[in-house]
Each structure stands twice: as C-alpha cells, then as structure tokens.
Scaffold this motif. Structure first.
Motif, PDB file in Angstrom:
ATOM      1  N   ASN A  98      32.998  14.629  43.561  1.00 40.27           N
ATOM      2  CA  ASN A  98      34.417  14.874  43.802  1.00 40.27           C
ATOM      3  C   ASN A  98      34.613  16.155  44.607  1.00 40.27           C
ATOM      4  O   ASN A  98      33.750  17.043  44.601  1.00 40.27           O
ATOM      5  N   PRO A  99      35.760  16.297  45.285  1.00 37.44           N
ATOM      6  CA  PRO A  99      36.017  17.536  46.019  1.00 37.44           C
ATOM      7  C   PRO A  99      35.916  18.793  45.160  1.00 37.44           C
ATOM      8  O   PRO A  99      35.500  19.844  45.654  1.00 37.44           O
ATOM      9  N   VAL A 100      36.258  18.694  43.874  1.00 40.18           N
ATOM     10  CA  VAL A 100      36.155  19.873  43.014  1.00 40.18           C
ATOM     11  C   VAL A 100      34.709  20.358  42.918  1.00 40.18           C
ATOM     12  O   VAL A 100      34.449  21.563  42.780  1.00 40.18           O
ATOM     13  N   ASP A 101      33.746  19.442  43.008  1.00 39.33           N
ATOM     14  CA  ASP A 101      32.338  19.837  42.974  1.00 39.33           C
ATOM     15  C   ASP A 101      32.026  20.788  44.135  1.00 39.33           C
ATOM     16  O   ASP A 101      31.306  21.778  43.975  1.00 39.33           O
ATOM     17  N   SER A 102      32.572  20.464  45.298  1.00 38.40           N
ATOM     18  CA  SER A 102      32.352  21.303  46.470  1.00 38.40           C
ATOM     19  C   SER A 102      33.043  22.653  46.325  1.00 38.40           C
ATOM     20  O   SER A 102      32.496  23.693  46.701  1.00 38.40           O
ATOM     21  N   LEU A 103      34.254  22.642  45.762  1.00 41.02           N
ATOM     22  CA  LEU A 103      34.974  23.895  45.555  1.00 41.02           C
ATOM     23  C   LEU A 103      34.204  24.821  44.621  1.00 41.02           C
ATOM     24  O   LEU A 103      34.114  26.029  44.849  1.00 41.02           O
ATOM     25  N   VAL A 104      33.657  24.245  43.548  1.00 42.39           N
ATOM     26  CA  VAL A 104      32.856  25.046  42.619  1.00 42.39           C
ATOM     27  C   VAL A 104      31.597  25.548  43.314  1.00 42.39           C
ATOM     28  O   VAL A 104      31.216  26.716  43.184  1.00 42.39           O
ATOM     29  N   ARG A 105      30.939  24.662  44.066  1.00 45.05           N
ATOM     30  CA  ARG A 105      29.707  25.051  44.775  1.00 45.05           C
ATOM     31  C   ARG A 105      29.937  26.222  45.726  1.00 45.05           C
ATOM     32  O   ARG A 105      29.104  27.112  45.868  1.00 45.05           O
ATOM     33  N   ARG A 106      31.101  26.231  46.360  1.00 42.44           N
ATOM     34  CA  ARG A 106      31.403  27.283  47.333  1.00 42.44           C
ATOM     35  C   ARG A 106      31.999  28.535  46.700  1.00 42.44           C
ATOM     36  O   ARG A 106      32.259  29.522  47.389  1.00 42.44           O
ATOM     37  N   GLY A 107      32.246  28.487  45.379  1.00 40.73           N
ATOM     38  CA  GLY A 107      32.833  29.643  44.711  1.00 40.73           C
ATOM     39  C   GLY A 107      34.325  29.762  44.887  1.00 40.73           C
ATOM     40  O   GLY A 107      34.904  30.829  44.648  1.00 40.73           O
ATOM     41  N   HIS A 150      27.323  15.767  49.375  1.00 42.83           N
ATOM     42  CA  HIS A 150      28.253  16.884  49.547  1.00 42.83           C
ATOM     43  C   HIS A 150      28.684  17.041  51.003  1.00 42.83           C
ATOM     44  O   HIS A 150      29.838  17.424  51.259  1.00 42.83           O
ATOM     45  N   ARG A 151      27.814  16.733  51.932  1.00 43.95           N
ATOM     46  CA  ARG A 151      28.246  16.759  53.331  1.00 43.95           C
ATOM     47  C   ARG A 151      29.337  15.721  53.570  1.00 43.95           C
ATOM     48  O   ARG A 151      30.309  15.976  54.295  1.00 43.95           O
TER      49      ARG A 151
END
Length: 315
Positions: A47-56, A298-299
């Motif tokens: 999910n997009p939230v996964d990317s937000l968490v990954r990026r801090g 993620h990409r």
C-alpha cells in the motif's frame, strides 16, 4: 517454510530511504503475546502507506529499527497466545494489523486477535490480502466520516486505485450515485465496478460541475484536494487520505472536512468478507509478485499509476 531453524524470511528496513533500503533477511519468528495469534502469512499486499513509512514521511512507531513493513495479509493461524479464544490453529484469516508493530512482509506475523477475521470464502489468499486496508479505509471515509447514504452523490477521486476501486463498490452497494475520476484504462475499470459516471481528468475538469457532490473522497491530495472543496454541496463532507484539511475553507463553504489514521477493525472485516462472498465487492489485483521482488513492488506503488492492488506471495 522458514529459512532455517527458528528463523523466518522477512523484509526489513534499517533506515529510511528509497526502495533500496528494503532488505530480505533471516530473522526470529515472533512469539504471540497475550491476546495475539501467530499467523503463517501466505500473501501480503503493498500500500502507499508502506512507502510513506519506508521514506520516513509517516511516523508509525517509536520502536528502534529495524522494522518489518506491510499491513495487509492473509494466512493461517499456527499458534495462539494466552487468553485468545476466538481463533484456533488452522483458521484461515486476513487483516490489517496495527502499524505500531512489525508487519506482514514476513513468513510469520504476530497480530492482535481482534484485528483479524475469517477470509472471504470466495477469494484466493492473494486476493484476500488485497482487501483489508483499502476497504476499511473506504468504509470509514464514506460512511463513518462522510455520512454517505442511499440517494446521495459521492465523488471518488482515483477511482482505479486501491481505495477508489473499493469505494466505488461500497458506495454503489449503499445505494449512492457514484461519480469517479480516472484516466486511461482506469476509466473503463471504474465503470465496470459500478461508477455511474467517470470523469477522465485528462480531458474534463471535475470542478467545472459546481457543487454537485454530497461526499468527496480524495486519495490524490495537492491540487486535486484544493479544487475539491468547491464541488461539495452545502452541508456535505470532504474526506481526504492524502493531505491536511483546511478547516477555515470548509467552514466558509458550509461543509465538513476530515482526515484520519485508520484503526484496525476485525468485526468490520467480517462484514466486508460477507459482502465479498455475496458478490457485492471484488478486489482488483494488478500485480502478484514474490516477496523477494518487494523492491519492484515499491517502485510500482511509488509510480502512482497502479490499478487496484499489488500483492506479494510469501513462500
């Protein structure tokens, strides 16, 4: 199968950054605490939230790193913690666990027993894993916050995305008139899910229609969010999952504006499973990848052009 001994395969981050910070590692299998179940994960959605968490960009926990990402899954209960009576070994479940704990990009997941439900009987586990987060999000936005009812009109932005595809179907089931925005092949997808009208945002300005929507669900943010205030009818609601609400602007227009952080909700997932099995909801899965291909997943999610959901097989 666990990688070796008491370990399991999991995807962790040791620091924030792009998809290169996602590392596949052998880590200890978590132990279920009181009120928990231990699930052998068969599929985990991205999910997009996964990317937000990954990026801090989205703080979910004060725990020290490394963290296991992923907050959508389907799998089989393999152990239960003390005080857990609702579930038994062998139950096949799905859920959206708490963001404050390690997630589902792993072969095993310890999860609160109240955050899960029996999987929809009519879905594969890959498809079931695509359901929880986006459907819970759409439900809370449309009904709990938006107050959407039969006969009202809802505008669903990004109707071909993960939240949008489920929002269209939930709103249709509730008896609302559904207008969605999309582009390219997403236009036909949104129609196929039950949208009464689809605005191709590349060729039509949705804001030119005036104040036509009782509820707007925004999953885009930015300029789309800013222009959405002026399409909400007086007394209506704008719910965004992609930006900060402007309370002053909403008050001037006589509307309400909301955002939220999603709570886990096992009982509602049971309701959602019943709707899936009744043929009222169907997840849209555009890619199924192996856990080892998490960086590619993620990409894809970072591209912002994904139709429906991306799912990881956890072998």
């Amino acid at each position: 199968m666990a990688m070796s001994g008491d370990g399991m395969k999991a995807v962790r981050i040791h620091r924030f950054g792009d998809e290169s910070v996602l590392t596949v590692e052998n880590v200890p299998i978590p132990q279920p605490g009181p009120g928990d179940v231990l699930v052998r994960v068969h599929a985990a959605a991205v999910n997009p939230v996964d990317s937000l968490v990954r990026r801090g960009l989205f703080a979910v926990s004060d725990r020290p790193m490394p963290w296991i990402l992923g907050w959508d899954f389907a799998g089989t209960v393999v152990a239960v913690g003390s005080g857990t009576t609702r579930w038994a070994v062998g139950d096949v479940v799905y859920g959206r666990p708490s963001l404050a704990r390690d997630g589902s990009y792993a072969q095993y997941l310890a999860v609160d027993a109240g955050e899960i439900a029996a999987v929809p009987r009519t879905l594969s586990l890959e498809s079931a894993a695509a359901v929880p987060l986006v459907t819970l999000t759409a439900w809370k936005a449309l009904f709990d916050l938006g107050g959407l009812e039969a006969g009202k009109t809802v505008l669903v932005h990004a109707g071909a995305g993960g939240v949008g595809t489920m929002a269209i179907q939930l709103a249709r089931h509730r008896g609302a008139k559904v207008v969605a925005t999309a582009s390219g092949d997403g236009v036909e997808l949104a129609r196929s899910l039950g949208a009464d009208e689809v605005i191709d945002h590349r060729g039509e300005d949705f804001a030119a229609r005036g104040r036509f929507a009782d509820v707007v669900l925004d999953a885009v943010g930015g300029e789309t969010l800013e222009r959405s205030y002026n399409v909400v009818a007086s007394g209506g609601a704008l719910v965004t999952i992609a930006g900060a609400p402007n309370e002053e602007k909403a008050a001037e227009l006589g509307i309400s504006v909301h955002t939220f952080v999603l709570d886990s909700n096992g009982p509602r997932l049971s309701e959602i499973a019943a709707l899936v099995d009744a043929g009222e909801l169907r997840p849209v899965v555009s890619h199924v990848l192996d856990l080892d291909d998490v960086a590619q997943a993620h990409r894809l999610i970072d591209s912002g052009r994904t139709r429906g959901k991306i799912v990881l097989r956890v072998r």
